[in-house]
Scaffold this motif. Structure first.
Motif: not given
Length: 182
Positions: A44-45, A50-53, A88-92
């Protein structure tokens, strides 16, 4: 005498081997934790928010490897919970629910179990419009943890089943108008 010496020697060798395995397991656990800590610090930056995926995906994989290697470790349920969060944060959303389900089955006494039940209900309701599953999880939360802070939220969300956004807005405005009259 010869048999006694052989027995003592055998026990000594077995003990030494088991100590090496224990030392290896401890070293593996420490290495895994260090790797996880490193990923968590970098995924996490804070500046860009932003989250580094890529790092988040690696974090999920590292959490799951840790859980597989050390299922009885006190951090394992927490790492499954974090896997759910990152998914969840990655949309999955489907995988997020699967991790929460894994938690409820493998670690039913986990300290964040009320949150797990609430989130399972909420994700089913919000992302998959599955109010049957949502109600099942909300009901579990209400019956198992009746005094938990999320119980009121679960009850409120169940009252929204089947309502459109416009219906909810109208209800909210109606309640707001009622308060003004008082």
């Amino acid at each position: 005498m010869k048999n006694t010496i052989l027995l003592i020697l055998s026990i000594t060798v077995l003990f030494a081997c088991s100590n090496n395995k224990t030392s290896d397991a401890i070293a593996e656990k420490q290495t895994s934790r260090s790797y996880i800590d490193s990923l968590e610090k970098r995924m996490f930056n804070a500046q860009s928010m932003e989250l580094d995926k890529d790092l988040a995906s690696k974090g999920i994989a590292a959490y799951q490897e840790y859980v597989q290697a050390f299922p009885d470790d006190s951090l394992s349920p927490e790492f499954i919970f974090r896997s759910s969060d990152l998914s969840r944060a990655l949309g999955d959303n489907r995988m997020s629910i699967e991790y929460l389900d894994q938690l409820t089955k493998k670690y039913p006494t986990y300290k964040k179990m009320p949150e797990c039940l609430f989130l399972q209900g909420y994700y089913h309701q919000e992302f998959f419009k599955d109010t049957v599953q949502a109600k099942m999880y909300y009901d579990q939360l209400i019956s198992k943890y009746p005094n938990h802070a999320f119980v009121d939220d679960a009850k409120a969300l169940m009252q929204m089943f089947g309502k459109t956004e416009q219906d909810i807005i109208k209800e909210f405005e109606s309640k707001k108008d009622e308060k003004r009259e008082i």
